[in-house]
Design a protein around this motif. Structure first.
Motif, PDB file in Angstrom:
ATOM      1  N   UNK A  16     -19.488   0.590 -27.773  1.00 31.65           N
ATOM      2  CA  UNK A  16     -20.362  -0.860 -27.208  1.00 31.65           C
ATOM      3  C   UNK A  16     -21.487  -1.654 -28.316  1.00 31.65           C
ATOM      4  N   UNK A  17     -21.459  -2.552 -28.633  1.00 32.41           N
ATOM      5  CA  UNK A  17     -22.204  -2.938 -29.480  1.00 32.41           C
ATOM      6  C   UNK A  17     -23.959  -3.308 -29.359  1.00 32.41           C
ATOM      7  N   UNK A  18     -24.070  -3.629 -27.948  1.00 35.18           N
ATOM      8  CA  UNK A  18     -25.319  -4.115 -27.640  1.00 35.18           C
ATOM      9  C   UNK A  18     -25.956  -2.670 -27.298  1.00 35.18           C
ATOM     10  N   UNK A  19     -27.006  -2.348 -27.966  1.00 31.97           N
ATOM     11  CA  UNK A  19     -27.793  -0.607 -27.500  1.00 31.97           C
ATOM     12  C   UNK A  19     -27.885  -0.714 -25.735  1.00 31.97           C
ATOM     13  N   UNK A  20     -28.901  -1.501 -25.514  1.00 34.22           N
ATOM     14  CA  UNK A  20     -29.055  -1.694 -24.444  1.00 34.22           C
ATOM     15  C   UNK A  20     -28.245  -1.864 -22.965  1.00 34.22           C
ATOM     16  N   UNK A  21     -27.232  -2.336 -23.732  1.00 30.90           N
ATOM     17  CA  UNK A  21     -25.480  -2.399 -22.370  1.00 30.90           C
ATOM     18  C   UNK A  21     -25.222  -1.137 -22.951  1.00 30.90           C
ATOM     19  N   UNK A  22     -25.048  -0.302 -23.525  1.00 35.19           N
ATOM     20  CA  UNK A  22     -24.071   0.954 -24.038  1.00 35.19           C
ATOM     21  C   UNK A  22     -25.390   1.957 -23.123  1.00 35.19           C
ATOM     22  N   UNK A  36     -19.765  11.414 -20.920  1.00 41.06           N
ATOM     23  CA  UNK A  36     -19.776  10.180 -21.299  1.00 41.06           C
ATOM     24  C   UNK A  36     -19.940  10.746 -23.376  1.00 41.06           C
ATOM     25  N   UNK A  37     -19.248   9.976 -24.103  1.00 41.77           N
ATOM     26  CA  UNK A  37     -19.264   9.605 -26.110  1.00 41.77           C
ATOM     27  C   UNK A  37     -19.723   8.335 -26.169  1.00 41.77           C
ATOM     28  N   UNK A  38     -20.986   7.552 -26.460  1.00 36.47           N
ATOM     29  CA  UNK A  38     -20.666   6.409 -26.906  1.00 36.47           C
ATOM     30  C   UNK A  38     -21.043   6.106 -28.687  1.00 36.47           C
ATOM     31  N   UNK A  39     -20.395   5.029 -28.902  1.00 36.88           N
ATOM     32  CA  UNK A  39     -20.360   4.626 -30.303  1.00 36.88           C
ATOM     33  C   UNK A  39     -20.455   3.570 -30.173  1.00 36.88           C
ATOM     34  N   UNK A  40     -20.612   2.975 -31.162  1.00 34.86           N
ATOM     35  CA  UNK A  40     -20.981   1.219 -31.339  1.00 34.86           C
ATOM     36  C   UNK A  40     -20.125   0.499 -32.106  1.00 34.86           C
ATOM     37  N   UNK A  41     -19.069   0.378 -32.111  1.00 39.55           N
ATOM     38  CA  UNK A  41     -17.908  -0.153 -32.671  1.00 39.55           C
ATOM     39  C   UNK A  41     -16.614   0.593 -32.157  1.00 39.55           C
ATOM     40  N   UNK A  44     -16.398   3.611 -35.004  1.00 40.08           N
ATOM     41  CA  UNK A  44     -16.663   4.334 -34.670  1.00 40.08           C
ATOM     42  C   UNK A  44     -15.720   5.088 -33.669  1.00 40.08           C
ATOM     43  N   UNK A  45     -15.533   4.525 -32.692  1.00 36.53           N
ATOM     44  CA  UNK A  45     -14.372   5.263 -31.698  1.00 36.53           C
ATOM     45  C   UNK A  45     -13.628   6.114 -31.879  1.00 36.53           C
ATOM     46  N   UNK A  46     -12.844   5.083 -32.704  1.00 36.34           N
ATOM     47  CA  UNK A  46     -11.384   5.112 -33.507  1.00 36.34           C
ATOM     48  C   UNK A  46     -11.866   6.840 -34.328  1.00 36.34           C
ATOM     49  N   UNK A  47     -13.149   6.357 -35.098  1.00 31.55           N
ATOM     50  CA  UNK A  47     -13.014   8.131 -35.894  1.00 31.55           C
ATOM     51  C   UNK A  47     -13.759   9.163 -34.558  1.00 31.55           C
ATOM     52  N   UNK A  60     -14.281   2.927 -22.141  1.00 32.15           N
ATOM     53  CA  UNK A  60     -14.801   1.942 -21.496  1.00 32.15           C
ATOM     54  C   UNK A  60     -15.331   1.336 -23.055  1.00 32.15           C
ATOM     55  N   UNK A  61     -15.007  -0.062 -23.226  1.00 28.21           N
ATOM     56  CA  UNK A  61     -15.182  -0.813 -24.471  1.00 28.21           C
ATOM     57  C   UNK A  61     -15.650  -2.489 -23.967  1.00 28.21           C
ATOM     58  N   UNK A  62     -16.258  -2.760 -25.046  1.00 25.56           N
ATOM     59  CA  UNK A  62     -16.721  -4.536 -25.555  1.00 25.56           C
ATOM     60  C   UNK A  62     -15.552  -5.060 -25.817  1.00 25.56           C
ATOM     61  N   UNK A  63     -14.707  -5.793 -25.839  1.00 26.86           N
ATOM     62  CA  UNK A  63     -14.195  -6.860 -25.884  1.00 26.86           C
ATOM     63  C   UNK A  63     -14.498  -6.842 -27.812  1.00 26.86           C
ATOM     64  N   UNK A  64     -15.837  -7.746 -27.409  1.00 28.30           N
ATOM     65  CA  UNK A  64     -16.041  -8.636 -29.182  1.00 28.30           C
ATOM     66  C   UNK A  64     -17.144  -7.300 -30.218  1.00 28.30           C
TER      67      UNK A  64
END
Length: 146
Positions: A16-22, A36-41, A44-47, A60-64
């Protein structure tokens, strides 16, 4: 603790790219007993997925998102990890995209019980062989605001 036949809590990759939502989603998932493992995009998730030694049960991922969106991320991770469950999130009300039938979709903003229900349903379905071959028809999702 949330677990079934594996030892320890279920592992969730959150992109999730939005810090507050993440942070909010991560807080919910932790409070429900998930690791939970959190990434920004998506990049980063693939890495993370390439380097991670254990199993990832749920994405769990944001679409955009910048660099790689949730749809591409989910498809690429699912190709490498067929048992991975997927929940996609979007706040865009005029977005149209195609989901695989085993993927869940939640429109933002959402209530915590909606996320919890989707997570529980996804993880309950984990390991179900009827969705692992990728030959099923897709589901078309269209969200239009009034």
């Amino acid at each position: 603790m949330v677990a079934d036949t594996q030892s320890g809590p279920r592992q969730v990759l959150l992109a999730e790219d939005e810090p507050i939502v993440r942070d909010m989603i991560q807080m919910f998932l932790h409070s429900w007993g998930y690791c939970v493992f959190s990434v920004r995009n998506g990049r980063e998730a693939m890495d993370f997925a390439e380097e991670h030694q254990g199993e990832i049960d749920l994405l769990v991922s944001d679409v955009t998102m910048p660099q790689m969106g949730g749809l591409e991320l989910a498809a690429r991770l699912k190709a490498k990890h067929p048992g991975l469950q997927v929940i996609l999130l979007s706040g865009y009300s005029h977005t149209q995209f195609v989901l695989k039938p085993e993927w869940k979709f939640i429109h933002k903003p959402f209530l915590s019980h909606e996320l919890k229900a989707a997570v529980e349903e996804s993880l309950k379905a984990k390991g179900d062989p009827c969705f692992l071959d990728g030959d099923e028809p897709s589901t078309f999702v269209s969200r239009s605001g009034s």
